[in-house]
Design an enzyme around this catalytic site. Structure first.
Site, PDB file in Angstrom:
ATOM      1  N   THR A  14     115.221  44.306  11.705  1.00 13.96           N
ATOM      2  CA  THR A  14     114.594  44.944  10.537  1.00 13.96           C
ATOM      3  C   THR A  14     115.401  44.648   9.273  1.00 13.96           C
ATOM      4  O   THR A  14     114.853  44.294   8.228  1.00 13.96           O
ATOM      5  CB  THR A  14     114.530  46.481  10.730  1.00 13.96           C
ATOM      6  OG1 THR A  14     113.784  46.747  11.891  1.00 13.96           O
ATOM      7  CG2 THR A  14     113.901  47.182   9.551  1.00 13.96           C
ATOM      8  N   CYS A  42     110.999  49.433  23.957  1.00 11.41           N
ATOM      9  CA  CYS A  42     110.252  50.634  24.338  1.00 11.41           C
ATOM     10  C   CYS A  42     109.093  50.295  25.290  1.00 11.41           C
ATOM     11  O   CYS A  42     108.568  51.166  25.977  1.00 11.41           O
ATOM     12  CB  CYS A  42     109.708  51.337  23.090  1.00 11.41           C
ATOM     13  SG  CYS A  42     110.994  51.646  21.871  1.00 11.41           S
ATOM     14  N   THR A 272     130.468  51.666   6.770  1.00 15.47           N
ATOM     15  CA  THR A 272     131.535  52.184   7.633  1.00 15.47           C
ATOM     16  C   THR A 272     132.782  52.440   6.790  1.00 15.47           C
ATOM     17  O   THR A 272     132.766  52.271   5.568  1.00 15.47           O
ATOM     18  CB  THR A 272     131.872  51.176   8.744  1.00 15.47           C
ATOM     19  OG1 THR A 272     132.506  50.045   8.134  1.00 15.47           O
ATOM     20  CG2 THR A 272     130.640  50.733   9.518  1.00 15.47           C
ATOM     21  N   LYS A 434      91.168  76.240  12.522  1.00 16.24           N
ATOM     22  CA  LYS A 434      92.585  76.667  12.493  1.00 16.24           C
ATOM     23  C   LYS A 434      93.285  75.804  13.543  1.00 16.24           C
ATOM     24  O   LYS A 434      93.110  76.004  14.738  1.00 16.24           O
ATOM     25  CB  LYS A 434      92.721  78.145  12.844  1.00 16.24           C
ATOM     26  CG  LYS A 434      92.397  79.059  11.676  1.00 16.24           C
ATOM     27  CD  LYS A 434      92.999  80.428  11.840  1.00 16.24           C
ATOM     28  CE  LYS A 434      92.131  81.467  12.480  1.00 16.24           C
ATOM     29  NZ  LYS A 434      90.742  81.595  12.226  1.00 16.24           N
TER      30      LYS A 434
HETATM   31  P1  FAD Z   1     119.181  47.658  20.065  1.00 15.65           P
HETATM   32  O1  FAD Z   1     117.778  47.591  19.663  1.00 15.65           O
HETATM   33  O2  FAD Z   1     119.503  48.037  21.463  1.00 15.65           O
HETATM   34  O3  FAD Z   1     119.842  46.260  19.742  1.00 15.65           O
HETATM   35  C1  FAD Z   1     121.208  46.017  19.929  1.00 15.65           C
HETATM   36  C2  FAD Z   1     121.407  44.539  20.188  1.00 15.65           C
HETATM   37  O4  FAD Z   1     122.749  44.202  19.857  1.00 15.65           O
HETATM   38  C3  FAD Z   1     121.241  44.183  21.660  1.00 15.65           C
HETATM   39  O5  FAD Z   1     120.231  43.200  21.809  1.00 15.65           O
HETATM   40  C4  FAD Z   1     122.597  43.639  22.074  1.00 15.65           C
HETATM   41  O6  FAD Z   1     122.523  42.537  22.968  1.00 15.65           O
HETATM   42  C5  FAD Z   1     123.190  43.196  20.740  1.00 15.65           C
HETATM   43  N1  FAD Z   1     124.646  43.178  20.717  1.00 15.65           N
HETATM   44  C6  FAD Z   1     125.482  44.192  21.061  1.00 15.65           C
HETATM   45  N2  FAD Z   1     126.762  43.819  20.907  1.00 15.65           N
HETATM   46  C7  FAD Z   1     126.742  42.554  20.449  1.00 15.65           C
HETATM   47  C8  FAD Z   1     127.756  41.612  20.107  1.00 15.65           C
HETATM   48  N3  FAD Z   1     129.046  41.935  20.194  1.00 15.65           N
HETATM   49  N4  FAD Z   1     127.383  40.390  19.675  1.00 15.65           N
HETATM   50  C9  FAD Z   1     126.063  40.061  19.581  1.00 15.65           C
HETATM   51  N5  FAD Z   1     125.063  40.891  19.898  1.00 15.65           N
HETATM   52  C10 FAD Z   1     125.397  42.127  20.324  1.00 15.65           C
HETATM   53  N6  FAD Z   1     113.094  54.764  21.357  1.00 15.65           N
HETATM   54  C11 FAD Z   1     112.028  55.443  20.883  1.00 15.65           C
HETATM   55  O7  FAD Z   1     112.112  55.994  19.782  1.00 15.65           O
HETATM   56  N7  FAD Z   1     110.858  55.530  21.589  1.00 15.65           N
HETATM   57  C12 FAD Z   1     110.708  54.928  22.804  1.00 15.65           C
HETATM   58  O8  FAD Z   1     109.632  55.002  23.414  1.00 15.65           O
HETATM   59  C13 FAD Z   1     111.810  54.227  23.341  1.00 15.65           C
HETATM   60  N8  FAD Z   1     111.727  53.653  24.556  1.00 15.65           N
HETATM   61  C14 FAD Z   1     112.793  52.963  25.037  1.00 15.65           C
HETATM   62  C15 FAD Z   1     112.685  52.358  26.286  1.00 15.65           C
HETATM   63  C16 FAD Z   1     113.745  51.642  26.804  1.00 15.65           C
HETATM   64  C17 FAD Z   1     113.628  51.039  28.158  1.00 15.65           C
HETATM   65  C18 FAD Z   1     114.948  51.494  26.032  1.00 15.65           C
HETATM   66  C19 FAD Z   1     116.099  50.705  26.587  1.00 15.65           C
HETATM   67  C20 FAD Z   1     115.071  52.096  24.799  1.00 15.65           C
HETATM   68  C21 FAD Z   1     114.001  52.831  24.283  1.00 15.65           C
HETATM   69  N9  FAD Z   1     114.085  53.459  23.046  1.00 15.65           N
HETATM   70  C22 FAD Z   1     113.017  54.156  22.559  1.00 15.65           C
HETATM   71  C23 FAD Z   1     115.320  53.424  22.251  1.00 15.65           C
HETATM   72  C24 FAD Z   1     115.281  52.333  21.163  1.00 15.65           C
HETATM   73  O9  FAD Z   1     114.906  51.129  21.753  1.00 15.65           O
HETATM   74  C25 FAD Z   1     116.657  52.239  20.517  1.00 15.65           C
HETATM   75  O10 FAD Z   1     116.955  53.470  19.914  1.00 15.65           O
HETATM   76  C26 FAD Z   1     116.720  51.155  19.457  1.00 15.65           C
HETATM   77  O11 FAD Z   1     116.401  49.899  20.000  1.00 15.65           O
HETATM   78  C27 FAD Z   1     118.127  51.083  18.845  1.00 15.65           C
HETATM   79  O12 FAD Z   1     118.222  50.017  17.961  1.00 15.65           O
HETATM   80  P2  FAD Z   1     119.615  49.282  17.724  1.00 15.65           P
HETATM   81  O13 FAD Z   1     119.359  48.195  16.744  1.00 15.65           O
HETATM   82  O14 FAD Z   1     120.660  50.270  17.440  1.00 15.65           O
HETATM   83  O15 FAD Z   1     119.997  48.666  19.151  1.00 15.65           O
END
Ligand code: FAD
Length: 487
Positions: A14, A42, A272, A434
């Site tokens: 994003t 998800c 941070t 309501k």
């Molecule tokens: P992520 O989307 O997890 O992305 C992090 C990425 O960083 C990963 O691909 C990882 O490989 C990469 N990464 C980490 N460390 C490193 C590194 N050192 N170098 C390079 N790359 C790295 N939320 C909802 O609100 N509704 C739902 O229905 C829902 N369903 C879900 C179902 C499942 C099975 C899962 C696993 C999660 C679900 N979630 C849901 C939660 C939601 O997906 C997460 O809250 C969201 O994706 C978090 O976004 P993020 O960018 O923090 O991490």
């Protein structure tokens, strides 16, 4: 300006897209250690259950399409292994073992969270899986394809655990859910969760609540899940869904401040403790708008919103503040939906915040129009001012829109009186004149001003049946209201 982003899924992808929209000339590098970016995590449980039949539907973008569309240098199978905030560089290792250094002007961490795998005997055995990403999904799918899955056990009854239970049931397995707590879905109160328990039982799911797993024992083709009390159940496949923790290793090693709940600390601009290093998503902690206390929130909407805000701050300077998340979540559990936002009673009790609650049972839409089904809502609110703390709902239809309305009121610091002012769309197939959320507000109002004192289920449970007469005044088909008369 050179922007480097670590993590290419919810928050990271994003932010990359938004940076490009905000600055046509920026250099953007997106580094992801997995093979895929911007995929629908998800949707993973539904692909496992064949509800989403085609694996390709999980991929919102491929690295190539995303890179081409937004002019982003996407590097998959590259892992960031070190951040040097003073030198403004990161160290990267590719899946082929090549190591190199990259510089940045602004750095964003969106590394997500990693699954909890407690050190229990046998936990790394064959047939035991976690579900966090596409690699985990492919492993589960291939195991299901090459083994006959008659019995499945899901350990942990959060929303991902429940979604997995439903999907494993969908592919024909007899499913058991094991949960240490006395209820499923920790964000909601017991009274709401108990309706989910009932529905799960109706669907043939075996619920093992208040059961702690001690170890796993692999037999021929099956696994025995052994409880602390010595009893065990057998499974052809085990899914561990007992929670996650923020991915903070890079941040810790780089000396970034880690907060009291062990998430990466960020300020209101999502920066941070190191200048020009930002963080978003599951990895950060942030003050809860209602309590003011930091907390971890593992949800996709906050990660996406933060990604957009942080991109603006990285491009234009720290101008856009993040307001925090109240944990608005929802899950489909077979035929019902359970949703919640803000603080449930149990959280308010834990935090010592005085509160009152109302529970109401309404029809999802006008009773005289076909298929009106019961929906239950519980509100938590300040007993004096009526400030809305939380809302939870369970039922067959229309939970999402009411929880979303309550979420907006809570985020705006509103009260139960604001629920009465919601001007909702109404025609018989959709709601009632309501609406259930207004009814919930009216009942809360009656509780605050003393018009209609209420008796809670715990009071009924604890009454002396010799001294109390319980009169059932519910209409025949909607047996939902009792009047308690103390003799
Ligand atoms: P992520 O989307 O997890 O992305 C992090 C990425 O960083 C990963 O691909 C990882 O490989 C990469 N990464 C980490 N460390 C490193 C590194 N050192 N170098 C390079 N790359 C790295 N939320 C909802 O609100 N509704 C739902 O229905 C829902 N369903 C879900 C179902 C499942 C099975 C899962 C696993 C999660 C679900 N979630 C849901 C939660 C939601 O997906 C997460 O809250 C969201 O994706 C978090 O976004 P993020 O960018 O923090 O991490």
């Amino acid at each position: 300006m050179k922007h480097v982003i670590i993590g290419g899924v919810a928050g990271g992808a994003t932010a990359a897209a938004r940076i490009r929209r905000a600055d046509e000339f920026a250099e953007i590098i997106l580094i992801e250690r997995g093979k895929n970016i911007s995929y629908a995590n998800c949707g993973l449980p539904y692909y496992i259950g064949n509800v989403i039949p085609d694996r390709d539907q999980l991929f919102v973008q491929t690295p190539e399409s995303f890179g081409g569309r937004f002019n982003v240098d996407v590097r998959v199978l590259h892992e960031v292994v070190k951040i040097n905030p003073e030198a403004k560089t990161i160290e990267i290792k590719t899946s082929e073992g090549v190591e190199y250094t990259e510089s940045y002007d602004k750095l964003l961490l969106s590394p997500g969270a990693s699954p909890l795998i407690p050190p229990l005997k046998g936990i790394n055995g064959e047939g035991i899986f976690v579900l966090r990403n596409v690699v985990d999904t492919d492993k589960i799918k291939s195991y299901i394809r090459s083994n006959e899955i008659k019995k499945a056990v899901v350990i942990g009854a959060g929303f991902i655990g429940l979604e997995m239970a439903e999907n494993l049931h969908h592919i024909g397995a007899e499913v058991s859910i094991v949960e240490m707590a006395d209820q499923v879905m920790t964000p909601v109160d017991y009274s709401i969760a108990s309706q989910v328990h009932e529905h799960l039982s109706q669907q043939g799911i075996n619920l093992y609540l208040k059961n702690t797993v001690e170890s796993f024992e692999r037999k021929q083709d099956t696994t025995n899940i052994i409880f602390k009390n010595g009893e065990y159940i057998e499974a052809d496949i085990v899914i561990l869904s007992i929670g996650v923790r923020p991915e903070t290793k890079l941040a810790v090693d780089a000396g970034l401040k880690i907060g009291e709940t062990k998430g990466i600390w960020v300020d209101e601009y999502l920066e941070t403790s190191a200048k020009d290093v930002y963080a978003v998503g599951d990895a950060i902690e942030y003050p809860h708008p209602v309590t003011g206390k930091p907390w971890l929130n593992y949800l996709a909407n906050p990660a996406n919103r933060q990604g957009r805000i942080v991109a603006d701050n990285m491009v234009f300077g720290n101008e856009t503040k993040y307001e925090g998340a109240i944990g608005t979540s929802i899950a489909k559990v077979f035929d019902i939906t359970v949703g919640s936002t803000g603080l449930a009673s149990k959280r308010l009790r834990q935090m010592g915040i005085p509160y009152e609650s109302s529970t109401t049972h309404s029809g999802s839409h006008a009773g005289y129009y076909p298929d009106s089904l019961p929906v239950s809502f519980k509100l938590t609110f300040d007993p004096k001012t009526g400030k809305l703390f939380g809302a939870q709902g369970v039922g067959f239809d229309g939970i999402d829109k009411r929880i979303d309305q309550a979420a907006l009121v809570i985020k705006n610091g509103g009260t139960i009186y604001d629920l009465l002012k919601i001007e909702h769309t109404y025609a018989p197939p959709f709601s009632s004149a309501k609406d259930p959320i207004a009814i919930a507000g009216y009942v809360a109002q009656n509780i605050i001003n003393g018009t209609m004192p209420v008796v809670k289920w715990r009071d009924v449970r604890d009454i002396d049946s010799q001294k109390t007469f319980l009169l059932d005044v519910r209409t025949k088909d909607v047996r939902l209201v009792y009047v308690v008369i103390w003799l």
